[in-house]
Design a protein around this motif. Structure first.
Motif, PDB file in Angstrom:
ATOM      1  N   TYR A 123      -7.464  -6.873   1.608  1.00  0.00           N
ATOM      2  CA  TYR A 123      -6.054  -7.134   1.928  1.00  0.00           C
ATOM      3  C   TYR A 123      -5.851  -7.001   3.435  1.00  0.00           C
ATOM      4  O   TYR A 123      -6.321  -6.033   4.060  1.00  0.00           O
ATOM      5  CB  TYR A 123      -5.132  -6.173   1.196  1.00  0.00           C
ATOM      6  CG  TYR A 123      -4.922  -6.540  -0.258  1.00  0.00           C
ATOM      7  CD1 TYR A 123      -3.965  -7.490  -0.620  1.00  0.00           C
ATOM      8  CD2 TYR A 123      -5.698  -5.966  -1.261  1.00  0.00           C
ATOM      9  CE1 TYR A 123      -3.773  -7.843  -1.949  1.00  0.00           C
ATOM     10  CE2 TYR A 123      -5.516  -6.317  -2.592  1.00  0.00           C
ATOM     11  CZ  TYR A 123      -4.552  -7.256  -2.926  1.00  0.00           C
ATOM     12  OH  TYR A 123      -4.369  -7.613  -4.241  1.00  0.00           O
ATOM     13  N   ILE A 152      -0.686 -13.723  -0.206  1.00  0.00           N
ATOM     14  CA  ILE A 152      -0.156 -12.951  -1.334  1.00  0.00           C
ATOM     15  C   ILE A 152       1.361 -12.958  -1.314  1.00  0.00           C
ATOM     16  O   ILE A 152       2.023 -13.052  -2.349  1.00  0.00           O
ATOM     17  CB  ILE A 152      -0.683 -11.498  -1.299  1.00  0.00           C
ATOM     18  CG1 ILE A 152      -2.208 -11.493  -1.404  1.00  0.00           C
ATOM     19  CG2 ILE A 152      -0.072 -10.668  -2.413  1.00  0.00           C
ATOM     20  CD1 ILE A 152      -2.752 -12.120  -2.665  1.00  0.00           C
ATOM     21  N   LEU A 162       1.188 -10.802   3.895  1.00  0.00           N
ATOM     22  CA  LEU A 162       0.010 -10.143   3.318  1.00  0.00           C
ATOM     23  C   LEU A 162      -0.974 -11.206   2.865  1.00  0.00           C
ATOM     24  O   LEU A 162      -0.634 -12.095   2.086  1.00  0.00           O
ATOM     25  CB  LEU A 162       0.418  -9.257   2.141  1.00  0.00           C
ATOM     26  CG  LEU A 162      -0.699  -8.443   1.480  1.00  0.00           C
ATOM     27  CD1 LEU A 162      -1.271  -7.434   2.464  1.00  0.00           C
ATOM     28  CD2 LEU A 162      -0.181  -7.738   0.233  1.00  0.00           C
ATOM     29  N   LYS A 164      -5.170 -12.129   1.509  1.00  0.00           N
ATOM     30  CA  LYS A 164      -6.278 -11.564   0.735  1.00  0.00           C
ATOM     31  C   LYS A 164      -7.506 -12.442   0.922  1.00  0.00           C
ATOM     32  O   LYS A 164      -7.435 -13.670   0.829  1.00  0.00           O
ATOM     33  CB  LYS A 164      -5.912 -11.510  -0.755  1.00  0.00           C
ATOM     34  CG  LYS A 164      -7.025 -10.975  -1.657  1.00  0.00           C
ATOM     35  CD  LYS A 164      -7.223  -9.492  -1.463  1.00  0.00           C
ATOM     36  CE  LYS A 164      -8.115  -8.867  -2.543  1.00  0.00           C
ATOM     37  NZ  LYS A 164      -9.513  -9.357  -2.496  1.00  0.00           N
ATOM     38  N   ARG A 281       2.527  -6.568  -2.626  1.00  0.00           N
ATOM     39  CA  ARG A 281       1.348  -6.398  -3.481  1.00  0.00           C
ATOM     40  C   ARG A 281       1.745  -6.059  -4.917  1.00  0.00           C
ATOM     41  O   ARG A 281       1.125  -6.524  -5.874  1.00  0.00           O
ATOM     42  CB  ARG A 281       0.456  -5.304  -2.907  1.00  0.00           C
ATOM     43  CG  ARG A 281      -0.900  -5.184  -3.573  1.00  0.00           C
ATOM     44  CD  ARG A 281      -1.775  -4.206  -2.812  1.00  0.00           C
ATOM     45  NE  ARG A 281      -3.082  -4.057  -3.428  1.00  0.00           N
ATOM     46  CZ  ARG A 281      -4.059  -3.299  -2.941  1.00  0.00           C
ATOM     47  NH1 ARG A 281      -3.867  -2.627  -1.810  1.00  0.00           N
ATOM     48  NH2 ARG A 281      -5.217  -3.222  -3.562  1.00  0.00           N
TER      49      ARG A 281
END
Length: 493
Positions: A123, A152, A162, A164, A281
């Motif tokens: 992440y 994300i 965010l 990934k 998340r």
């Protein structure tokens, strides 16, 4: 003759000594008198200066450990998007002459920034403006390994995103405490300016809780850490760390008229970063707690008009009906000075504190009312819809709300329309889209300036809109015949 010269020289020397001694005695006399009766007598130095009485001047500061701990956890983020070809949208021109045809491929626009690895399984946090509108995101680690990244979630209100990547056992930067940062404290900016990998610069914290009005959103949260560490294009999304190698901020903007570093840079404090990343998340959308007040910074003029005895805090200009503030007993004219034991001196500091909580959380708030201090306990925060419940992206039935079904674009349609992404409407029933005249086949490209690549992106955009003040979808898209069309959908009606 020589004896006479020596006597004259000796006499001159003795005269100088006598005059110097007399001057010194006179100076000491008057200095002592002034110390007793003059300006120095009124000076009171802070007791904190006593800490430095035995400190040697020129104390050496070593940044090598912090640099070594963090440089491997900052990545290079490269993005690609296709430039839009400009052509006439005049319907009369197209009726008589047809739509202009372009055989050439639109140029690919490349961008770059930085990101920070926050988990061993891949992440990465960066700025929303680094990846916004991109069709491809590539992440290069400090060891030169390259991965394609997936978004994300993103939050335009804080300019955070965010990502990934599919990797394991990655080095991370631990979260520090941005609240404990002090003005004058050393910090390092780690990033990739001008596509130069793993660049470290040093500076001090110049100020905290800066609001510079760069985020274009009604529910924006701006409480930046200001630093003079050199930050340039490409540093966006990189790490601001303390001398212990802990993450205290995400570098976001610079104050410059040229686009390059000109003395000051701004970073999002990690106290905000942790909350936003956790929400993205866990829920797929940021859970924004709302107190329900309209606030203003206290200026000397406002203090005079409202007869306020303080210039610190956030002045309550209005309390929204049915809000958490109204239920708690906060009134117009109050000055909010403390949230959960943390002093707030400005609007930006209050926004930062409230932004750490989710709907349903209970906090304490201290206000000054008519020069008296009042404390309200168990103030239950709400979301923008007036509910104290958590909103999850899977709770919103987008197909039912909008009255449509969707599918992602196939490769043929992408090629025919020269598109990299989009979601097409496959059927319509009675609902908000049909009410606005949207037809089957319409391809949604953006909602509220968020790029739409999948049905999940529509879900996320609608959920975010429902949690905003306006509750409106501004949709940009194109029909299969090439006609670009825009719609505005009011979700409250």
């Amino acid at each position: 003759m020589e004896a006479t010269k020596r006597k004259k020289a000796l006499g001159l020397f003795l005269l100088v000594v006598v005059v110097s001694a007399a001057t010194n005695l006179t100076t000491n006399y008057f200095a002592g008198k002034h110390q007793k009766d003059g300006f120095d007598r009124e000076l009171q130095y802070p007791t904190a200066y006593a800490k430095f009485s035995d400190v040697k001047s020129g104390l050496e500061t070593d940044f090598t450990l912090a640099a070594e701990l963090t440089v491997h956890s900052v990545v290079h983020v490269k993005t690609q998007s296709k430039a839009k070809m400009a052509f006439s949208q005049d319907p009369f021109f197209e009726f008589f002459f047809g739509r202009p045809q372009y055989n050439q491929e639109p140029p690919v626009v490349e961008g770059s920034g930085s990101g920070v690895i926050i988990s061993n399984d891949g992440y990465i946090v960066t700025n929303n403006h680094v990846i916004e509108g991109s069709s491809k995101i590539e992440v290069t680690l400090n060891d030169k390994r390259t991965f394609e990244a997936k978004v994300i979630g993103a939050d335009p209100n804080t300019d955070l995103a965010l990502l990934k990547i599919d990797a394991e056992n990655l080095p991370i930067i631990p979260f520090g405490n941005s609240d404990s940062l002090k003005v004058g404290e050393w910090v390092l900016a780690v990033g990739n300016p001008f596509n130069l990998n793993s660049t470290v610069t040093a500076g001090i914290v110049s100020a905290k809780a800066r609001n510079i009005n760069i985020i274009n959103s009604k529910m924006r949260i701006e409480s930046f850490i200001q630093t003079d560490a050199a930050v340039n294009p490409g540093n966006s999304g990189g790490a601001l760390v303390n001398t212990r190698g802990e993450l205290v901020g995400i570098n976001t903007a610079i104050a410059s008229q040229t686009g390059s570093f000109a003395g000051y840079a701004f970073a999002i404090p990690v106290s905000i970063v942790k909350k936003v990343v956790s929400d993205l998340r866990q829920y797929g959308v940021v859970q924004r707690a709302v107190l329900g007040v309209e606030i203003a910074d206290i200026t000397a003029q406002l203090a005079k008009e409202k007869d306020l005895k303080t210039l610190e805090g956030a002045y309550v200009a209005n309390v929204n009906a049915g809000s958490a503030a109204e239920k708690a007993g906060i009134k117009e004219g109050d000055v909010i000075v403390n949230v959960n034991g943390v002093a707030v001196k400005s609007v930006s500091e209050l926004q930062e504190q409230i932004g750490r909580y989710r709907p349903g959380d209970k906090i304490s708030i201290t206000v000054i009312r008519k020069n008296n201090e009042l404390k309200f306990n168990n103030v239950e925060l709400k979301n923008s819809q007036g509910s104290a419940s958590i909103v999850s992206s899977d709770k919103v039935d987008v197909q039912q709300l909008l009255g449509a079904t969707f599918k992602e674009l196939n490769n043929k349609l992408k090629k025919d329309l020269d598109l990299d992404y989009g979601v097409q409407i496959t059927s319509l029933t009675k609902g908000k889209l049909m009410q606005q005249g949207v037809k089957v086949g319409y391809i949604i490209l953006k909602i509220n300036n968020q790029t739409i690549r999948s049905v999940d992106d529509i879900q996320s955009a609608v959920t975010a809109a429902l949690n905003s003040e306006d509750k409106v979808l501004f949709i940009a898209g194109v029909y299969p015949n090439g006609r670009i069309t825009y719609y505005a959908i009011n979700l409250e009606e």
